[in-house]
Structure formats: C-alpha cells, structure tokens
Design an enzyme around this catalytic site. Structure first.
Site, short mmCIF file in Angstrom:
data_model
loop_
_atom_site.label_atom_id
_atom_site.label_comp_id
_atom_site.label_asym_id
_atom_site.label_seq_id
_atom_site.Cartn_x
_atom_site.Cartn_y
_atom_site.Cartn_z
N CYS A 33 -0.79 -10.62 -7.28
CA CYS A 33 -0.03 -9.66 -6.46
C CYS A 33 1.14 -10.31 -5.71
O CYS A 33 1.93 -9.61 -5.11
CB CYS A 33 -0.96 -9.01 -5.44
SG CYS A 33 -1.70 -10.23 -4.35
N CYS A 104 -8.43 -10.52 -3.78
CA CYS A 104 -7.83 -10.81 -2.47
C CYS A 104 -8.68 -11.81 -1.69
O CYS A 104 -8.15 -12.63 -0.93
CB CYS A 104 -7.69 -9.53 -1.66
SG CYS A 104 -7.01 -8.15 -2.58
FE1 FES Z 1 -2.63 -9.28 -2.77
FE2 FES Z 1 -4.80 -8.28 -1.80
S1 FES Z 1 -3.32 -7.25 -3.02
S2 FES Z 1 -4.15 -10.32 -1.70
#
Ligand code: FES
Length: 148
Positions: A33, A104
C-alpha cells in the site's frame, strides 16, 4: 468490522512521537500500500530492557492501531522477549483485524525488528532470531531485493 480495542488504539494511539538519541530506529514500508512506519527504541545497555518505544506512521488506521499496541507490548520487555511480539500477538491483543488488514500489522513487527537490528549494529551484538530487515514488506513475505 473493527474491534473496540482497534478503534480505541486508532482514536487514541499510545506512544506516538520520536525518541531523541534513540538506541535504535527502524523504518519500513509496506509494498502493498506504500504506507510507512518508523519505530524508535530506548534500550538499557546493561539489562537490554526496552525502556521506551515510540512510533510515527504514514499509514492507515489499522497500521496506527497495531503500532500503538505493539509499542505497549514491547515497553518493559527485554530484547529477547520483544522478539516474540509478532504481528499475530499484536492482532490477538487487539481482538483481531479484518483479513484484508492483516498486512498492515506486519509494519509494526518489521519496524521493531528493524530498530532492534539498528541497535544490534550500533552495539556490535547479535540478537538471536533477528536477520537483516527488508526495506519493504509484503503480506506473503515476497523476497524483495534490498538496495543498500
Ligand atoms: Fe497500508 Fe494498512 S493499508 S498499512
């Protein structure tokens, strides 16, 4: 979707900030992400007890909550004990995370390991079970070539 504990740590994160002259600092990025996490550790050189731990993140709510809980779990522990604070242990302490958010929780674990690695390098010690941190992490632990 999120447990009360996750919401609590997201809304009132513990130990946010920096430690000046930290014993060890670790920064990792989540390849999935693009979120980033930095952990600061203050470690007693004699006893190897983690006296303080703070974090800063450019990340999602789950990353904030897991990092907040992870800092609480490692403070007061020895380095060896802190090595056992896995992302699973952090998630359990938070009463779980939705499956899509499990990646995450890796940020906190990997950032703590990176900070411990930094401490070990600076002090010329070896920490059992600790290997050189990856600069980026991925949910399925893909090997990502390090560029440094
Ligand atoms: Fe990136 Fe949670 S979406 S750490």
């Amino acid at each position: 979707m999120y447990s009360e504990k996750v919401m609590d740590h997201f809304q009132n994160p513990r130990n946010v900030g920096e430690i000046e002259d930290a014993s060890g600092v670790g920064t990792v990025g989540n390849a999935k992400c693009g979120d980033i996490m930095r952990i600061f550790l203050d470690i007693d050189d004699e006893t190897h007890v983690i006296k303080d731990c703070k974090f800063k993140t450019f990340g999602c709510g789950a990353a904030v909550a897991t990092s907040s809980m992870a800092t609480e779990l490692v403070i007061g522990k020895t380095i060896e004990e802190a090595m056992k604070v896995t992302n699973k242990a952090v998630m359990e302490a938070l009463d779980g995370l939705p499956p899509v958010k499990v990646h995450c929780s890796l940020l906190a674990e990997e950032a703590i390991h990176a900070a411990l690695w930094d401490y070990a390098q600076k002090n010329h010690i070896e920490i059992e079970g600790l290997s050189k941190p990856k600069s980026d992490i991925h949910e399925d632990e893909e090997e990502i070539e390090e560029e440094y």
